[in-house]
Design a protein around this motif. Structure first.
Motif, PDB file in Angstrom:
ATOM      1  N   ASP A   7      27.216  24.598 -31.159  1.00 25.75           N
ATOM      2  CA  ASP A   7      26.737  25.841 -30.564  1.00 25.75           C
ATOM      3  C   ASP A   7      25.225  25.827 -30.391  1.00 25.75           C
ATOM      4  O   ASP A   7      24.682  26.355 -29.425  1.00 25.75           O
ATOM      5  CB  ASP A   7      27.115  27.042 -31.439  1.00 25.75           C
ATOM      6  N   ILE A  11      22.680  25.569 -25.706  1.00 24.24           N
ATOM      7  CA  ILE A  11      22.355  26.929 -25.288  1.00 24.24           C
ATOM      8  C   ILE A  11      21.521  26.888 -24.016  1.00 24.24           C
ATOM      9  O   ILE A  11      20.371  26.448 -24.026  1.00 24.24           O
ATOM     10  CB  ILE A  11      21.600  27.674 -26.402  1.00 24.24           C
ATOM     11  N   ASP A 203      20.868  36.584 -22.772  1.00 21.54           N
ATOM     12  CA  ASP A 203      21.472  35.491 -23.542  1.00 21.54           C
ATOM     13  C   ASP A 203      20.511  34.344 -23.838  1.00 21.54           C
ATOM     14  O   ASP A 203      20.942  33.261 -24.244  1.00 21.54           O
ATOM     15  CB  ASP A 203      22.701  34.953 -22.805  1.00 21.54           C
ATOM     16  N   PRO A 240      30.661  37.045 -20.620  1.00 22.37           N
ATOM     17  CA  PRO A 240      30.955  35.781 -21.319  1.00 22.37           C
ATOM     18  C   PRO A 240      29.706  35.091 -21.852  1.00 22.37           C
ATOM     19  O   PRO A 240      29.728  34.505 -22.942  1.00 22.37           O
ATOM     20  CB  PRO A 240      31.644  34.945 -20.233  1.00 22.37           C
ATOM     21  N   ALA A 241      28.593  35.177 -21.112  1.00 21.00           N
ATOM     22  CA  ALA A 241      27.351  34.554 -21.568  1.00 21.00           C
ATOM     23  C   ALA A 241      26.801  35.268 -22.800  1.00 21.00           C
ATOM     24  O   ALA A 241      26.265  34.632 -23.719  1.00 21.00           O
ATOM     25  CB  ALA A 241      26.320  34.558 -20.450  1.00 21.00           C
ATOM     26  N   THR A 244      28.800  34.104 -25.762  1.00 20.14           N
ATOM     27  CA  THR A 244      28.388  32.748 -26.146  1.00 20.14           C
ATOM     28  C   THR A 244      27.103  32.804 -26.960  1.00 20.14           C
ATOM     29  O   THR A 244      26.951  32.109 -27.978  1.00 20.14           O
ATOM     30  CB  THR A 244      28.181  31.874 -24.903  1.00 20.14           C
ATOM     31  N   ARG A 247      27.776  34.112 -30.493  1.00 14.90           N
ATOM     32  CA  ARG A 247      28.259  33.058 -31.387  1.00 14.90           C
ATOM     33  C   ARG A 247      27.115  32.151 -31.844  1.00 14.90           C
ATOM     34  O   ARG A 247      27.055  31.753 -33.011  1.00 14.90           O
ATOM     35  CB  ARG A 247      29.347  32.233 -30.693  1.00 14.90           C
ATOM     36  N   ALA A 248      26.220  31.829 -30.928  1.00 18.48           N
ATOM     37  CA  ALA A 248      25.126  30.916 -31.263  1.00 18.48           C
ATOM     38  C   ALA A 248      24.228  31.481 -32.347  1.00 18.48           C
ATOM     39  O   ALA A 248      23.864  30.778 -33.299  1.00 18.48           O
ATOM     40  CB  ALA A 248      24.323  30.592 -30.008  1.00 18.48           C
ATOM     41  N   ASP A 279      38.080  39.213 -26.853  1.00 15.79           N
ATOM     42  CA  ASP A 279      37.086  38.190 -26.495  1.00 15.79           C
ATOM     43  C   ASP A 279      36.026  38.048 -27.583  1.00 15.79           C
ATOM     44  O   ASP A 279      35.568  36.936 -27.884  1.00 15.79           O
ATOM     45  CB  ASP A 279      36.425  38.536 -25.161  1.00 15.79           C
ATOM     46  N   ALA A 283      35.209  34.727 -29.752  1.00 16.61           N
ATOM     47  CA  ALA A 283      33.861  34.157 -29.747  1.00 16.61           C
ATOM     48  C   ALA A 283      33.342  33.903 -31.160  1.00 16.61           C
ATOM     49  O   ALA A 283      32.555  32.981 -31.378  1.00 16.61           O
ATOM     50  CB  ALA A 283      32.904  35.083 -29.006  1.00 16.61           C
TER      51      ALA A 283
END
Length: 368
Positions: A7, A11, A203, A240-241, A244, A247-248, A279, A283
């Motif tokens: 992850d 990025i 993001d 979705p971004a 992501t 999660r990072a 979702d 994630a």
């Protein structure tokens, strides 16, 4: 390489704001943080960087409201925060205190929370006197009534909200203010028992995951049903971004959060928000030692914000019909238009139950 390590090496931001114009007031030009802002702006490719002869921002208005809006949204002003902006203010139910790294936001959300609360064209103003801004963390640590010393949230320490008047991550690539704040608080410079927090729709977390944050910053992502986000949240990272990025930063050991806002009873809202929660759960699957909170905020507007928003977005499909709403009055006599009691009750019951069922790791802080 573990999934979490992966992850942190992949990025790539999907949305970076780069202003067309950067205006620096004379007083701000003399402060050290301004040099970092200029460095970042030049690296981002900004060509129009001007030092003004004085401290007033002038010439910001165009021939029409739309021209003024468009120009302002492409402008970053580097200014000195006045004394009135340096004193931390209580900010329940989010945090003990509010501190502002900037005022204004480059996004184009058609329900913008800032509409009606900021005066003049919506220029993004970043504060060059960062030391003065962060000194509020020092002077107000150990004080407050929302988290400091409370049973429910005492483990968060004294909390300082940084996203009341801006999206600090949305402007970070050209300011560096957020990284500086996270690093300094993370180092323990302002004490052990303090915590920064902010909400974002962007993001660009590549720099954040490299910082020694010390577990003293909670990164919250503003999330919404796909229909709401896609229709009303222009100029932001897509959902979705954001997940992501969520999660990072969680994998990097940050405390994280969901700001589910502003929720709207759109057709099929249960299915759409259910998909969102699923979702989120996907994630965050497999993140060790996850510290996750949730804040749920329904859509509301004021007469002043409606007038401003219709000037900015005259073709908006955002529902702002007073006849479909209930009035909510503040102790100072101000009026907000919220959803009717039955609608609010139905949504609250559903969200509380489904959040617990679909994302059991999330701790609900409040609903409003």
């Amino acid at each position: 390489m573990t999934p979490q390590e992966q992850d942190l090496t992949t990025i790539t931001p999907t949305r970076l704001w780069v202003p067309k114009h950067v205006l620096i007031t004379r007083a701000a030009s003399e402060l050290p943080h301004t040099a970092e802002i200029v460095r970042r702006c030049e690296a981002a490719g900004v060509e129009d960087i001007r030092i003004l002869s004085g401290n007033a921002l002038t010439g910001l208005r165009g021939a029409t409201e739309r021209e003024t809006y468009a120009s302002a949204k492409n402008t970053l002003a580097v200014v000195v925060a006045p004394p009135s902006a340096l004193k931390p203010q209580p900010i329940p139910p989010s945090a003990d205190w509010r501190i502002d790294l900037a005022k204004g936001c480059p996004a184009h959300c058609q329900y913008c929370y800032l509409a009606g609360s900021l005066q003049g064209p919506p220029v993004t103003r970043v504060y060059a006197n960062l030391d003065d801004v962060l000194d509020g963390v020092r002077t107000h640590a150990g004080r407050g009534t929302v988290t400091s010393g409370t049973i429910e949230r005492g483990g968060e320490g004294t909390t300082f909200e940084m996203s009341c008047y801006t999206d600090p991550l949305g402007i970070e690539n050209v300011t560096g203010s957020l990284a500086a704040a996270i690093s300094r608080v993370g180092s323990g410079e302002f004490g052990e028992d303090v915590q920064l927090r902010f909400t974002t729709k962007f993001d660009d977390v590549g720099e954040l995951v490299t910082l020694d944050h010390g577990g003293r910053t909670r990164v919250r992502f503003s999330v919404n049903a796909a229909e709401v986000a896609n229709r009303f949240e222009g100029g932001t990272a897509r959902m979705p971004a954001r997940l992501t990025a969520l999660r990072a930063v969680a994998a990097a050991g940050y405390r994280v959060g969901l700001t589910i806002a502003p929720i709207m009873p759109i057709p099929g809202w249960r299915e759409q928000y259910g998909a969102l929660l699923d979702d989120v759960a996907a994630a965050l699957d497999g993140i060790d030692a996850l510290d996750l909170t949730a804040e749920i905020i329904t859509h509301r507007f004021t007469p002043a914000s409606k007038e401003v928003l219709l000037g900015w977005y005259p073709r908006t499909k955002l529902e702002m019909d007073e006849d479909l709403r209930s009035q909510k009055r503040s102790k100072f006599g101000g009026v907000k238009y919220v959803y009717p009691k039955q609608t609010m009750s139905e949504m609250r019951t559903w969200f509380v139950e489904e959040l617990e069922r679909r994302v059991p790791a999330a701790r609900l802080l409040y609903w409003t």
